[in-house]
Motif scaffolding. Structure first.
Motif, PDB file in Angstrom:
ATOM      1  N   GLN A 274       0.831  -1.203   0.000  1.00 47.09           N
ATOM      2  CA  GLN A 274       0.000   0.000   0.000  1.00 47.09           C
ATOM      3  C   GLN A 274       0.872   1.262   0.000  1.00 47.09           C
ATOM      4  O   GLN A 274       0.582   2.228  -0.707  1.00 47.09           O
ATOM      5  N   LEU A 275       1.929   1.227   0.806  1.00 45.08           N
ATOM      6  CA  LEU A 275       2.835   2.366   0.863  1.00 45.08           C
ATOM      7  C   LEU A 275       3.560   2.548  -0.475  1.00 45.08           C
ATOM      8  O   LEU A 275       3.728   3.670  -0.965  1.00 45.08           O
ATOM      9  N   ALA A 276       3.980   1.422  -1.053  1.00 44.77           N
ATOM     10  CA  ALA A 276       4.651   1.480  -2.358  1.00 44.77           C
ATOM     11  C   ALA A 276       3.712   2.031  -3.430  1.00 44.77           C
ATOM     12  O   ALA A 276       4.134   2.788  -4.310  1.00 44.77           O
ATOM     13  N   ALA A 277       2.413   1.670  -3.339  1.00 44.41           N
ATOM     14  CA  ALA A 277       1.442   2.171  -4.315  1.00 44.41           C
ATOM     15  C   ALA A 277       1.295   3.683  -4.204  1.00 44.41           C
ATOM     16  O   ALA A 277       1.142   4.379  -5.219  1.00 44.41           O
ATOM     17  N   ARG A 278       1.341   4.210  -2.977  1.00 42.35           N
ATOM     18  CA  ARG A 278       1.274   5.665  -2.785  1.00 42.35           C
ATOM     19  C   ARG A 278       2.463   6.366  -3.451  1.00 42.35           C
ATOM     20  O   ARG A 278       2.299   7.369  -4.148  1.00 42.35           O
ATOM     21  N   ILE A 279       3.654   5.825  -3.189  1.00 44.81           N
ATOM     22  CA  ILE A 279       4.859   6.425  -3.756  1.00 44.81           C
ATOM     23  C   ILE A 279       4.840   6.315  -5.276  1.00 44.81           C
ATOM     24  O   ILE A 279       5.200   7.254  -5.999  1.00 44.81           O
ATOM     25  N   LEU A 280       4.396   5.165  -5.769  1.00 42.94           N
ATOM     26  CA  LEU A 280       4.315   4.946  -7.219  1.00 42.94           C
ATOM     27  C   LEU A 280       3.325   5.913  -7.859  1.00 42.94           C
ATOM     28  O   LEU A 280       3.588   6.480  -8.931  1.00 42.94           O
ATOM     29  N   SER A 281       2.182   6.131  -7.202  1.00 38.06           N
ATOM     30  CA  SER A 281       1.182   7.068  -7.721  1.00 38.06           C
ATOM     31  C   SER A 281       1.755   8.479  -7.792  1.00 38.06           C
ATOM     32  O   SER A 281       1.578   9.186  -8.792  1.00 38.06           O
ATOM     33  N   ASP A 282       2.455   8.879  -6.727  1.00 45.11           N
ATOM     34  CA  ASP A 282       3.060  10.213  -6.679  1.00 45.11           C
ATOM     35  C   ASP A 282       4.062  10.393  -7.821  1.00 45.11           C
ATOM     36  O   ASP A 282       4.034  11.384  -8.554  1.00 45.11           O
ATOM     37  N   ARG A 283       4.954   9.401  -7.976  1.00 48.81           N
ATOM     38  CA  ARG A 283       5.994   9.524  -8.999  1.00 48.81           C
ATOM     39  C   ARG A 283       5.421   9.411 -10.408  1.00 48.81           C
ATOM     40  O   ARG A 283       5.867  10.093 -11.339  1.00 48.81           O
ATOM     41  N   ALA A 284       4.408   8.555 -10.583  1.00 50.22           N
ATOM     42  CA  ALA A 284       3.793   8.411 -11.907  1.00 50.22           C
ATOM     43  C   ALA A 284       3.129   9.708 -12.336  1.00 50.22           C
ATOM     44  O   ALA A 284       3.188  10.099 -13.509  1.00 50.22           O
ATOM     45  N   ASN A 285       2.502  10.419 -11.383  1.00 49.74           N
ATOM     46  CA  ASN A 285       1.861  11.700 -11.707  1.00 49.74           C
ATOM     47  C   ASN A 285       2.885  12.757 -12.107  1.00 49.74           C
ATOM     48  O   ASN A 285       2.589  13.646 -12.907  1.00 49.74           O
ATOM     49  N   ALA A 286       4.102  12.663 -11.534  1.00 46.02           N
ATOM     50  CA  ALA A 286       5.154  13.602 -11.905  1.00 46.02           C
ATOM     51  C   ALA A 286       5.596  13.381 -13.354  1.00 46.02           C
ATOM     52  O   ALA A 286       6.083  14.314 -14.011  1.00 46.02           O
ATOM     53  N   LEU A 287       5.432  12.153 -13.862  1.00 44.26           N
ATOM     54  CA  LEU A 287       5.837  11.830 -15.234  1.00 44.26           C
ATOM     55  C   LEU A 287       4.674  11.905 -16.226  1.00 44.26           C
ATOM     56  O   LEU A 287       4.877  11.783 -17.436  1.00 44.26           O
ATOM     57  N   TYR A 288       3.464  12.103 -15.688  1.00 44.82           N
ATOM     58  CA  TYR A 288       2.257  12.012 -16.518  1.00 44.82           C
ATOM     59  C   TYR A 288       1.696  13.394 -16.803  1.00 44.82           C
ATOM     60  O   TYR A 288       1.564  14.226 -15.905  1.00 44.82           O
ATOM     61  N   ASN A 289       1.334  13.660 -18.059  1.00 46.18           N
ATOM     62  CA  ASN A 289       0.794  14.962 -18.455  1.00 46.18           C
ATOM     63  C   ASN A 289      -0.651  14.863 -18.928  1.00 46.18           C
ATOM     64  O   ASN A 289      -1.116  15.679 -19.720  1.00 46.18           O
ATOM     65  N   GLY A 290      -1.362  13.864 -18.460  1.00 44.76           N
ATOM     66  CA  GLY A 290      -2.736  13.647 -18.906  1.00 44.76           C
ATOM     67  C   GLY A 290      -3.725  14.617 -18.296  1.00 44.76           C
ATOM     68  O   GLY A 290      -3.380  15.455 -17.456  1.00 44.76           O
ATOM     69  N   PRO A 291      -4.992  14.499 -18.695  1.00 41.00           N
ATOM     70  CA  PRO A 291      -6.027  15.449 -18.260  1.00 41.00           C
ATOM     71  C   PRO A 291      -6.410  15.314 -16.790  1.00 41.00           C
ATOM     72  O   PRO A 291      -6.875  16.264 -16.171  1.00 41.00           O
ATOM     73  N   GLU A 292      -6.253  14.131 -16.206  1.00 48.99           N
ATOM     74  CA  GLU A 292      -6.616  13.934 -14.807  1.00 48.99           C
ATOM     75  C   GLU A 292      -5.526  13.115 -14.104  1.00 48.99           C
ATOM     76  O   GLU A 292      -4.855  12.306 -14.747  1.00 48.99           O
ATOM     77  N   PRO A 293      -5.323  13.319 -12.785  1.00 51.50           N
ATOM     78  CA  PRO A 293      -4.240  12.628 -12.086  1.00 51.50           C
ATOM     79  C   PRO A 293      -4.490  11.125 -11.960  1.00 51.50           C
ATOM     80  O   PRO A 293      -5.636  10.659 -12.059  1.00 51.50           O
ATOM     81  N   ILE A 294      -3.397  10.384 -11.746  1.00 50.60           N
ATOM     82  CA  ILE A 294      -3.499   8.943 -11.509  1.00 50.60           C
ATOM     83  C   ILE A 294      -3.727   8.751 -10.014  1.00 50.60           C
ATOM     84  O   ILE A 294      -2.845   9.021  -9.198  1.00 50.60           O
ATOM     85  N   GLN A 295      -4.897   8.308  -9.635  1.00 48.99           N
ATOM     86  CA  GLN A 295      -5.249   8.162  -8.231  1.00 48.99           C
ATOM     87  C   GLN A 295      -4.864   6.767  -7.741  1.00 48.99           C
ATOM     88  O   GLN A 295      -5.078   5.768  -8.437  1.00 48.99           O
ATOM     89  N   SER A 296      -4.337   6.725  -6.509  1.00 52.32           N
ATOM     90  CA  SER A 296      -3.830   5.445  -5.991  1.00 52.32           C
ATOM     91  C   SER A 296      -4.948   4.420  -5.827  1.00 52.32           C
ATOM     92  O   SER A 296      -4.739   3.228  -6.062  1.00 52.32           O
ATOM     93  N   HIS A 297      -6.166   4.866  -5.447  1.00 54.63           N
ATOM     94  CA  HIS A 297      -7.247   3.878  -5.276  1.00 54.63           C
ATOM     95  C   HIS A 297      -7.699   3.319  -6.628  1.00 54.63           C
ATOM     96  O   HIS A 297      -8.095   2.151  -6.738  1.00 54.63           O
ATOM     97  N   LYS A 298      -7.607   4.149  -7.700  1.00 55.56           N
ATOM     98  CA  LYS A 298      -7.933   3.638  -9.035  1.00 55.56           C
ATOM     99  C   LYS A 298      -6.856   2.689  -9.544  1.00 55.56           C
ATOM    100  O   LYS A 298      -7.143   1.766 -10.314  1.00 55.56           O
ATOM    101  N   MET A 299      -5.613   2.913  -9.106  1.00 51.08           N
ATOM    102  CA  MET A 299      -4.538   1.978  -9.448  1.00 51.08           C
ATOM    103  C   MET A 299      -4.843   0.604  -8.875  1.00 51.08           C
ATOM    104  O   MET A 299      -4.676  -0.422  -9.547  1.00 51.08           O
ATOM    105  N   ARG A 300      -5.275   0.583  -7.594  1.00 55.19           N
ATOM    106  CA  ARG A 300      -5.572  -0.710  -6.951  1.00 55.19           C
ATOM    107  C   ARG A 300      -6.753  -1.412  -7.631  1.00 55.19           C
ATOM    108  O   ARG A 300      -6.783  -2.638  -7.725  1.00 55.19           O
TER     109      ARG A 300
END
Length: 508
Positions: A274-300
């Motif tokens: 769960q902690l790794a998913a949070r960090i992954l979501s944060d870092r993925a959003n830094a690399l992502y330029n899409g219209p809406e953020p990548i949310q950690s709960h949607k990742m799960r």
């Protein structure tokens, strides 16, 4: 004939059960002689060799006197040292101060200086190992009734760690000059650093400016009520420190001079994935330029578009090299946490410990639970402060606040709100509180029937949206005060707040 005499002497020693502690007086004499002939030789060994590593005490005193003269930019030779040792009783049997001249005459070449220093250091470690072993045996035979074997193991492991890291079984008292030298080195490093940091970076510029980074040997408490974002902020800091260390290593920065750190996150509340998913979501959003953020709960849940999944994959590859360890063992004892941290320090040069959170740790478990909860928290905070000093690293521990905060009209936390024990405030070098007024204001939404009040509430919510306060309630090394941060609830990320009057001009 001489060889036979030596063998006979050794046999008699063995029969008597007497063995001398490992030492090499000739190596000590050769090293000191080399330093007296050429003081530059001391620079090759003073980084690891201390006066107490010499088997012969007078050799240690000579070495210490040489270092003191060198610190004053003076030449240390037999002539300069003679006045300091003329009345030294330990030298009287070997010719008094003239012994210094004989040492210089027996000098090893400057090429061999470090080899001789390493030999002396290695023999000193062996003597300390013997001392630790003797104590372990004696303590095991004569252990008090109330001393558990696990406590003795922890104590022995601490002594072995000190020996491995510091080259000493016990640090004990040290001369003020040595502590002063370390303090000046830290100030010099901060002065020369482009970030003006004396500690490990938090990744947040405003916080770095206020506290100068996370300092070695400090216990820092990060407290707040549930849903304020304690874990999110601690995770951000842990990741930022680990990433800085990885980035510095990539460009060839000396690990000792890096403003990042190898981090261990003890997550007693959330699982490692769960902690790794949070960090992954944060870092993925830094690399992502899409219209809406990548949310950690949607990742799960797997509710992702293809471009979002690709950003997550890129972030995962980047994060593989980040020196961040996660230990999600539940109900961990303070003794077990210290043992694991020591092991990581020894194996991976651990530089920062984060604990989420303080009240989920366990103490030794002695006494009645009803009476000893406050004592247990006191034991835990003392243990965390002891860990910070022992490993010479910062420790960041999260803490809950009492419910009394919710009963006040002004819900900004204070030191008195720290839950269950005043020892948290007492033992900590720094206490910080996370506060998001937006969370409380959201619950005060008036009925839409009262349009005027609802419009006023919407305006207040708009002013508070995405903002958080980090309140420094105690800091031993600097000022207290409030830092305003930006908080992205969707990505659970804290960042520097850019006020509207600092935004770049827009041209339409």
């Amino acid at each position: 004939m001489e060889a036979l005499k030596r063998d006979a002497a050794n046999d008699s020693e063995d029969k008597l059960g007497y063995r001398q502690q490992p030492h090499n007086l000739e190596a000590e004499q050769a090293l000191l002689g080399s330093i007296l002939v050429n003081n530059e030789a001391a620079q090759k060994v003073q980084g690891f060799l201390l006066p107490e590593h010499f088997f012969e005490p007078v050799h240690g005193r000579i070495y210490e006197a040489v270092l003191k003269l060198m610190d004053k930019n003076q030449v240390a030779d037999p002539v300069k040292l003679k006045p300091y040792f003329e009345n030294d009783e330990a030298l009287s049997d070997v010719g008094g101060a003239q012994y210094l001249v004989r040492l210089a005459a027996s000098a090893a070449t400057i090429i061999n200086t470090e080899d001789y220093g390493r030999t002396i250091y290695d023999l000193a470690l062996r003597r300390s190992l013997i001392l630790i072993g003797e104590r372990m045996v004696n303590d095991a035979y004569d252990a008090p009734v109330d001393l558990e074997a696990a406590e003795q193991i922890a104590d022995a492991e601490k002594q072995l760690f000190d020996l491995a890291e510091l080259g000493q079984a016990e640090t004990g008292a040290q001369p003020f000059s040595r502590a002063l030298r370390t303090a000046v080195e830290n100030i010099e490093n901060a002065y020369k650093d482009p970030d003006s940091l004396s500690g490990i970076t938090t990744g947040l510029s405003l916080l770095n400016e206020k506290i100068g980074g996370l300092h070695d040997s400090d216990l820092m408490i990060l407290a707040g009520r549930p849903a304020m974002g304690k874990t999110a902020l601690a995770t951000n800091i842990a990741f930022n420190a680990a990433k800085r260390f990885a980035d510095d290593r990539l460009v060839g920065v000396d690990p000792a001079k890096s403003k990042g750190a190898v981090v261990c996150f003890f997550s007693l509340e959330m699982s490692a994935d769960q902690l790794a998913a949070r960090i992954l979501s944060d870092r993925a959003n830094a690399l992502y330029n899409g219209p809406e953020p990548i949310q950690s709960h949607k990742m799960r849940q797997g509710h992702l578009r293809e471009d979002q999944f690709e950003a997550i994959a890129r972030a995962a590859i980047e994060l593989e090299e980040t020196p961040l360890f996660i230990d999600d063992t539940p109900a961990l004892t303070i003794a077990a946490l210290r043992n694991r941290a020591r092991r990581l320090k020894r194996q991976h040069n651990l530089g920062l410990v984060v604990v989420d959170y303080l009240q989920l740790l366990r103490g030794t478990g002695k006494g009645n639970a009803a009476e000893s909860r406050v004592q247990e928290i006191s034991e835990i905070t003392r243990g965390l402060k002891g860990l910070a000093k022992e490993l010479h690293i910062p420790v960041l521990a999260l803490s809950q606040l009492s419910r009394g905060v919710e009963q006040r009209e002004n819900k900004r936390p204070m030191l008195s709100d720290l839950r269950e024990s005043g020892s948290i405030e007492q033992d900590a070098d720094m206490v910080m509180f996370v506060f998001r007024e937006e969370y409380y204001k959201e619950k005060e939404e008036p009925s839409q029937a009262d349009q005027e009040k609802h419009l006023q509430w919407q305006a207040e919510m708009s002013a508070l949206y995405g903002k958080a306060e980090l309140i420094i309630g105690k800091q031993r090394h600097g000022p207290v005060g409030t830092i305003h941060l930006a908080f992205d609830k969707e990505c659970t990320r804290f960042s520097d707040l850019i006020e509207e009057d600092h935004l770049p001009e827009r041209f339409e």
